[in-house]
Design a protein around this motif. Structure first.
Motif, PDB file in Angstrom:
ATOM      1  N   ASN A  20       0.800  -1.225   0.000  1.00  0.00           N
ATOM      2  CA  ASN A  20       0.000   0.000   0.000  1.00  0.00           C
ATOM      3  C   ASN A  20       0.835   1.278   0.000  1.00  0.00           C
ATOM      4  OD1 ASN A  20      -2.286  -1.633   0.200  1.00  0.00           O
ATOM      5  ND2 ASN A  20      -2.246  -1.572   2.426  1.00  0.00           N
ATOM      6  N   ILE A  21       2.049   1.201   0.491  1.00  0.00           N
ATOM      7  CA  ILE A  21       2.857   2.400   0.719  1.00  0.00           C
ATOM      8  C   ILE A  21       3.137   3.213  -0.551  1.00  0.00           C
ATOM      9  CG2 ILE A  21       5.124   3.227   1.514  1.00  0.00           C
ATOM     10  CD1 ILE A  21       3.263   2.449   3.802  1.00  0.00           C
ATOM     11  N   PRO A  22       3.613   2.629  -1.654  1.00  0.00           N
ATOM     12  CA  PRO A  22       3.948   3.455  -2.823  1.00  0.00           C
ATOM     13  C   PRO A  22       2.769   4.271  -3.351  1.00  0.00           C
ATOM     14  CG  PRO A  22       4.929   1.291  -3.049  1.00  0.00           C
ATOM     15  CD  PRO A  22       3.989   1.223  -1.869  1.00  0.00           C
ATOM     16  N   LEU A  23       1.629   3.662  -3.502  1.00  0.00           N
ATOM     17  CA  LEU A  23       0.468   4.385  -4.017  1.00  0.00           C
ATOM     18  C   LEU A  23       0.016   5.459  -3.038  1.00  0.00           C
ATOM     19  CD1 LEU A  23      -1.687   4.828  -6.149  1.00  0.00           C
ATOM     20  CD2 LEU A  23      -3.039   3.030  -5.066  1.00  0.00           C
ATOM     21  N   LEU A  24       0.003   5.139  -1.770  1.00  0.00           N
ATOM     22  CA  LEU A  24      -0.416   6.102  -0.755  1.00  0.00           C
ATOM     23  C   LEU A  24       0.504   7.322  -0.755  1.00  0.00           C
ATOM     24  CD1 LEU A  24      -2.370   6.765   1.506  1.00  0.00           C
ATOM     25  CD2 LEU A  24      -0.938   5.431   3.045  1.00  0.00           C
ATOM     26  N   LEU A  25       1.809   7.103  -0.800  1.00  0.00           N
ATOM     27  CA  LEU A  25       2.748   8.228  -0.836  1.00  0.00           C
ATOM     28  C   LEU A  25       2.569   9.045  -2.114  1.00  0.00           C
ATOM     29  CD1 LEU A  25       5.976   6.576   0.578  1.00  0.00           C
ATOM     30  CD2 LEU A  25       4.485   8.223   1.723  1.00  0.00           C
ATOM     31  N   LYS A  26       2.379   8.364  -3.222  1.00  0.00           N
ATOM     32  CA  LYS A  26       2.168   9.076  -4.487  1.00  0.00           C
ATOM     33  C   LYS A  26       0.939   9.978  -4.392  1.00  0.00           C
ATOM     34  CE  LYS A  26       1.415   8.340  -9.406  1.00  0.00           C
ATOM     35  NZ  LYS A  26       1.180   7.374 -10.470  1.00  0.00           N
ATOM     36  N   GLU A  27      -0.139   9.448  -3.840  1.00  0.00           N
ATOM     37  CA  GLU A  27      -1.355  10.250  -3.682  1.00  0.00           C
ATOM     38  C   GLU A  27      -1.130  11.424  -2.726  1.00  0.00           C
ATOM     39  OE1 GLU A  27      -5.114   8.235  -2.986  1.00  0.00           O
ATOM     40  OE2 GLU A  27      -4.262   6.427  -3.870  1.00  0.00           O
ATOM     41  N   LEU A  28      -0.483  11.171  -1.605  1.00  0.00           N
ATOM     42  CA  LEU A  28      -0.242  12.226  -0.625  1.00  0.00           C
ATOM     43  C   LEU A  28       0.572  13.372  -1.219  1.00  0.00           C
ATOM     44  CD1 LEU A  28       0.523  10.177   2.600  1.00  0.00           C
ATOM     45  CD2 LEU A  28      -1.344  11.819   2.316  1.00  0.00           C
ATOM     46  N   PHE A  29       1.622  13.029  -1.951  1.00  0.00           N
ATOM     47  CA  PHE A  29       2.510  14.051  -2.477  1.00  0.00           C
ATOM     48  C   PHE A  29       2.009  14.702  -3.752  1.00  0.00           C
ATOM     49  CE2 PHE A  29       5.995  11.580  -0.163  1.00  0.00           C
ATOM     50  CZ  PHE A  29       5.907  12.386   0.965  1.00  0.00           C
ATOM     51  N   SER A  30       1.021  14.113  -4.405  1.00  0.00           N
ATOM     52  CA  SER A  30       0.529  14.694  -5.655  1.00  0.00           C
ATOM     53  C   SER A  30      -0.649  15.634  -5.449  1.00  0.00           C
ATOM     54  CB  SER A  30       0.138  13.585  -6.635  1.00  0.00           C
ATOM     55  OG  SER A  30      -1.027  12.913  -6.180  1.00  0.00           O
ATOM     56  N   LEU A  31      -1.237  15.615  -4.280  1.00  0.00           N
ATOM     57  CA  LEU A  31      -2.391  16.484  -4.036  1.00  0.00           C
ATOM     58  C   LEU A  31      -1.975  17.947  -3.987  1.00  0.00           C
ATOM     59  CD1 LEU A  31      -4.261  14.422  -1.316  1.00  0.00           C
ATOM     60  CD2 LEU A  31      -5.027  14.871  -3.641  1.00  0.00           C
ATOM     61  N   ASP A  32      -2.797  18.773  -4.589  1.00  0.00           N
ATOM     62  CA  ASP A  32      -2.569  20.205  -4.546  1.00  0.00           C
ATOM     63  C   ASP A  32      -3.073  20.715  -3.202  1.00  0.00           C
ATOM     64  OD1 ASP A  32      -2.036  22.826  -5.317  1.00  0.00           O
ATOM     65  OD2 ASP A  32      -4.080  23.075  -6.085  1.00  0.00           O
ATOM     66  N   GLN A  33      -2.156  21.072  -2.341  1.00  0.00           N
ATOM     67  CA  GLN A  33      -2.543  21.553  -1.022  1.00  0.00           C
ATOM     68  C   GLN A  33      -1.538  22.600  -0.559  1.00  0.00           C
ATOM     69  OE1 GLN A  33      -0.096  20.318   1.115  1.00  0.00           O
ATOM     70  NE2 GLN A  33       0.571  18.902  -0.432  1.00  0.00           N
ATOM     71  N   PRO A  34      -1.939  23.423   0.386  1.00  0.00           N
ATOM     72  CA  PRO A  34      -1.102  24.564   0.779  1.00  0.00           C
ATOM     73  C   PRO A  34      -0.060  24.245   1.854  1.00  0.00           C
ATOM     74  CG  PRO A  34      -3.181  24.682   1.923  1.00  0.00           C
ATOM     75  CD  PRO A  34      -3.256  23.473   1.010  1.00  0.00           C
ATOM     76  N   TYR A  35       0.254  22.992   2.066  1.00  0.00           N
ATOM     77  CA  TYR A  35       1.156  22.619   3.146  1.00  0.00           C
ATOM     78  C   TYR A  35       2.447  22.011   2.616  1.00  0.00           C
ATOM     79  CZ  TYR A  35      -3.226  22.869   5.709  1.00  0.00           C
ATOM     80  OH  TYR A  35      -4.414  23.290   6.232  1.00  0.00           O
ATOM     81  N   GLU A  36       3.487  22.180   3.397  1.00  0.00           N
ATOM     82  CA  GLU A  36       4.698  21.402   3.206  1.00  0.00           C
ATOM     83  C   GLU A  36       4.445  20.108   3.971  1.00  0.00           C
ATOM     84  OE1 GLU A  36       9.318  21.546   4.618  1.00  0.00           O
ATOM     85  OE2 GLU A  36       8.236  23.433   4.427  1.00  0.00           O
ATOM     86  N   VAL A  37       4.535  18.975   3.318  1.00  0.00           N
ATOM     87  CA  VAL A  37       4.116  17.704   3.907  1.00  0.00           C
ATOM     88  C   VAL A  37       5.322  16.857   4.299  1.00  0.00           C
ATOM     89  CG1 VAL A  37       2.864  15.547   3.491  1.00  0.00           C
ATOM     90  CG2 VAL A  37       1.977  17.693   2.585  1.00  0.00           C
ATOM     91  N   GLU A  38       5.237  16.281   5.496  1.00  0.00           N
ATOM     92  CA  GLU A  38       6.158  15.219   5.896  1.00  0.00           C
ATOM     93  C   GLU A  38       5.295  14.008   6.236  1.00  0.00           C
ATOM     94  OE1 GLU A  38       8.481  15.495   9.499  1.00  0.00           O
ATOM     95  OE2 GLU A  38       6.740  15.957  10.710  1.00  0.00           O
ATOM     96  N   VAL A  39       5.805  12.833   5.911  1.00  0.00           N
ATOM     97  CA  VAL A  39       5.094  11.596   6.211  1.00  0.00           C
ATOM     98  C   VAL A  39       5.964  10.772   7.146  1.00  0.00           C
ATOM     99  CG1 VAL A  39       4.078   9.484   5.294  1.00  0.00           C
ATOM    100  CG2 VAL A  39       3.882  11.611   4.008  1.00  0.00           C
ATOM    101  N   LEU A  40       5.405  10.445   8.307  1.00  0.00           N
ATOM    102  CA  LEU A  40       6.102   9.608   9.281  1.00  0.00           C
ATOM    103  C   LEU A  40       5.475   8.225   9.243  1.00  0.00           C
ATOM    104  CD1 LEU A  40       5.671  12.645  10.757  1.00  0.00           C
ATOM    105  CD2 LEU A  40       7.301  11.536  12.255  1.00  0.00           C
ATOM    106  N   ILE A  41       6.234   7.267   8.799  1.00  0.00           N
ATOM    107  CA  ILE A  41       5.757   5.888   8.753  1.00  0.00           C
ATOM    108  C   ILE A  41       6.271   5.203  10.016  1.00  0.00           C
ATOM    109  CG2 ILE A  41       5.830   3.703   7.496  1.00  0.00           C
ATOM    110  CD1 ILE A  41       6.097   5.487   4.935  1.00  0.00           C
ATOM    111  N   VAL A  42       5.333   4.821  10.877  1.00  0.00           N
ATOM    112  CA  VAL A  42       5.666   4.213  12.163  1.00  0.00           C
ATOM    113  C   VAL A  42       5.374   2.729  12.035  1.00  0.00           C
ATOM    114  CG1 VAL A  42       5.278   4.277  14.643  1.00  0.00           C
ATOM    115  CG2 VAL A  42       4.956   6.370  13.293  1.00  0.00           C
ATOM    116  N   ASP A  43       6.437   1.947  11.884  1.00  0.00           N
ATOM    117  CA  ASP A  43       6.270   0.534  11.564  1.00  0.00           C
ATOM    118  C   ASP A  43       6.565  -0.347  12.770  1.00  0.00           C
ATOM    119  OD1 ASP A  43       5.918  -1.434   9.202  1.00  0.00           O
ATOM    120  OD2 ASP A  43       7.616  -2.188  10.364  1.00  0.00           O
TER     121      ASP A  43
END
Length: 111
Positions: A20-43
């Motif tokens: 699930n991770i590659p598609l989820l990250l692609k979606e998160l980073f491709s969205l047009d939004q006004p934020y600088e995004v960081e993703v913390l993957i807690v495994d």
């Protein structure tokens, strides 16, 4: 005057979510939004290669951070650890299994 962009931390607790991770990250980073995004993957020490994949992706993209939990497990404690490590002005939690759509999370933050 230049206004700094707000930073949004997205906490993704994972256990065996490699597929699930590659598609989820692609979606998160491709969205047009006004934020600088960081993703913390807690495994929670996945056995399916999630950690290796995330390490590889994080080497290529500094917006991705991995917290690997050895000898600890549990959704609530993973969320807590991710939130405590978040550096954003705003933090959200998403499931990595597709329950939450990235665009819905961003829409909720905007409101």
């Amino acid at each position: 005057m230049y206004q700094m962009q707000e930073r949004l931390s997205v906490v993704l607790p994972t256990y065996n979510e490699r597929e699930n991770i590659p598609l989820l990250l692609k979606e998160l980073f491709s969205l047009d939004q006004p934020y600088e995004v960081e993703v913390l993957i807690v495994d929670d020490d996945s056995t399916d290669g999630t950690v290796d994949l995330v390490k590889h992706l994080a080497q290529k993209d500094s917006r991705i951070r991995l917290i690997r939990r050895l000898g600890r497990s549990g959704l609530a404690s993973a969320i807590k650890e991710g939130l405590l490590s978040a550096s954003g002005d705003i933090a959200v939690v998403m499931d990595a299994d597709g329950q939450h759509r990235p665009k819905d999370v961003f829409n909720a933050v905007r409101q």
